[in-house]
Structures are given as structure tokens and as C-alpha cells.
Write a protein that holds these residues in place. Structure first.
Motif, PDB file in Angstrom:
ATOM      1  N   LEU A 106      -2.659  -3.263   8.083  1.00  0.00           N
ATOM      2  CA  LEU A 106      -1.880  -2.248   7.375  1.00  0.00           C
ATOM      3  C   LEU A 106      -1.095  -1.403   8.360  1.00  0.00           C
ATOM      4  O   LEU A 106      -1.630  -0.962   9.379  1.00  0.00           O
ATOM      5  CB  LEU A 106      -2.821  -1.342   6.566  1.00  0.00           C
ATOM      6  CG  LEU A 106      -2.239  -0.031   6.025  1.00  0.00           C
ATOM      7  CD1 LEU A 106      -1.189  -0.298   4.952  1.00  0.00           C
ATOM      8  CD2 LEU A 106      -3.356   0.864   5.491  1.00  0.00           C
ATOM      9  N   ALA A 111       0.820  -1.217   0.000  1.00  0.00           N
ATOM     10  CA  ALA A 111       0.000   0.000   0.000  1.00  0.00           C
ATOM     11  C   ALA A 111       0.849   1.260   0.000  1.00  0.00           C
ATOM     12  O   ALA A 111       0.357   2.340   0.323  1.00  0.00           O
ATOM     13  CB  ALA A 111      -0.926  -0.005   1.218  1.00  0.00           C
ATOM     14  N   LEU A 125      -8.544  -1.409  -0.332  1.00  0.00           N
ATOM     15  CA  LEU A 125      -7.217  -1.870   0.083  1.00  0.00           C
ATOM     16  C   LEU A 125      -7.306  -3.229   0.761  1.00  0.00           C
ATOM     17  O   LEU A 125      -6.527  -4.140   0.468  1.00  0.00           O
ATOM     18  CB  LEU A 125      -6.585  -0.832   1.008  1.00  0.00           C
ATOM     19  CG  LEU A 125      -5.184  -1.059   1.593  1.00  0.00           C
ATOM     20  CD1 LEU A 125      -5.195  -1.961   2.807  1.00  0.00           C
ATOM     21  CD2 LEU A 125      -4.205  -1.571   0.537  1.00  0.00           C
TER      22      LEU A 125
END
Length: 215
Positions: free
Chosen positions: A148, A28, A101
Motif C-alpha cells: 500500500l 484504498a 485492507l
């Protein structure tokens, strides 16, 4: 610049942790700064707070959530709630960019069609940590976990099915994503005490977004 920081300049790549778990280096990175900004918008509605464990201890991380359900902890135990206990209002919806995502990362990790309904937001400052634990409050263990990292680097600990299993250590950088599910879904994992660091967006802090199918 050390070897790990140099990964910021390399192409995204994947690193197998164990069957069912993978570290997606830089997955990402391209949108990490934008995701950071979106996170701040979410936190303006549902501010970070320190939660208390059922045993009466205060967690060293600050926590919030977005989604249909949010993770909470107090003297009554660990659980998911549809409403933010601070405001009494429903948690903010998971932003579309977060959902995309999470779905893309899950697919890259071997788990297609993942649709999270909860996103736990944790903020670490120097010295904050997360002890080894299993994510067991979700109703469906068939869905993976997508995690993340944003901000300063952190050491992610990933162990086995028993708390006593020695965990492996992985340094996570801004934009790295870890995905685990299947045979690794109930693996013990945690975060070592955050070291001093500095990031242009987060200062000395790290934000972790963890996507789950809770309900």
C-alpha cells in the motif's frame, strides 16, 4: 495537474502488470487518510529507523514493522524477528484496519484467504530509493505480497525473475495497492529515487506498508 494526479479523481480500477501481479489504482483511497493516522500510532511504539545492510551500507529509507514478525537488517543479514531490536519488545500487533485492507486487496488481486503476519513500514523522503530485489526471507512463497502506498507519488519498478530483466515503471498514488503472488511472487521489484513532492498528510514523504506471510 498531470494525467497521473488526475487518477485521484477517478473511480478505482485495476491494471494487470503480469500474470500474478496487479496494480489496484485507488483501492484504498477512501480509507487512506485513516490508515495514515493508524500508521503514526504504530510508529509511536516502534519508531522508524535506518537499517544497515549486511555489506555495511545504510539504507536510504527509514523502516519499522508491526505484526508477529518484523523485518530487520544488520551485519548478520536480512531476516524476520519477533522482537524489535531497538526496544527488545515484541513488535506492535497489526491493526485490524490494516489486516482488513490487506485481505481485501489480496482477494481483489486473485488471492483469497490471505492472512499476513508481518507488515513492513518504509518511509521515503526525496532521493530515497529501494534497489531491485526479491522478497525471499518469508517461509511460504505461496502467499502473496500486498503493498500500500500513502503520501507523495512514487515510481514502482516491477521486473522479472532475473535482476537483469528490464523493469516496468508504475506511478503509485496515495491509496494505490499492488498485489503480486503465484508466478510473480519472486519477481524483482523496487522503487526509483523519490522525487520532490508535497502531500497534505505526509509533506514531502511517502509511506509504504507491505504485508507478508513471514512465518
Amino acid at each position: 495537474m498531470d494525467l497521473f494526479d488526475a487518477l485521484d479523481d477517478t473511480a478505482p480500477c485495476s491494471e494487470a502488470i503480469c500474470p500474478g501481479a496487479v496494480l489496484l489504482h485507488g483501492f484504498a483511497r477512501a480509507q487512506a487518510d485513516a490508515l495514515w493516522s493508524i500508521t503514526q500510532t504504530v510508529l509511536a511504539t516502534a519508531p522508524l529507523r535506518q537499517m544497515q545492510t549486511p555489506g555495511g551500507h545504510w539504507m536510504s529509507v527509514q523502516t519499522s514493522s508491526c505484526g508477529t514478525a518484523g523485518w530487520v537488517s544488520d551485519e548478520l543479514g536480512y531476516r524476520y524477528s519477533t522482537h524489535d531490536p531497538l526496544s527488545g519488545q515484541r513488535w506492535p500487533a497489526i491493526p485490524a484496519e490494516f489486516l482488513q485492507l490487506a485481505r481485501d486487496a489480496a482477494a481483489a488481486g486473485g488471492f483469497a484467504d490471505f492472512v499476513p503476519d508481518a507488515c513492513l513500514i518504509n518511509r521515503y523522503t526525496p532521493g530515497a530509493r529501494m534497489s531491485l530485489h526479491q522478497d525471499r526471507n518469508e517461509r511460504d512463497f505461496g502467499a502473496p505480497i500486498v503493498s500500500l502506498s500513502l503520501g507523495v507519488p512514487a515510481i514502482f519498478l516491477f521486473g522479472g525473475q532475473q535482476r537483469s530483466d528490464k523493469p516496468r515503471r508504475y506511478r503509485l498514488l496515495h491509496g494505490d495497492v499492488v498485489v503480486w503472488g503465484g508466478p510473480a511472487r519472486l519477481a524483482f521489484h523496487g522503487v526509483a529515487p523519490l522525487a520532490l513532492g508535497d502531500h497534505p498528510l505526509s509533506g514531502d514523504a511517502r509511506i509504504n506498508l507491505t504485508f507478508r506471510k513471514a512465518l
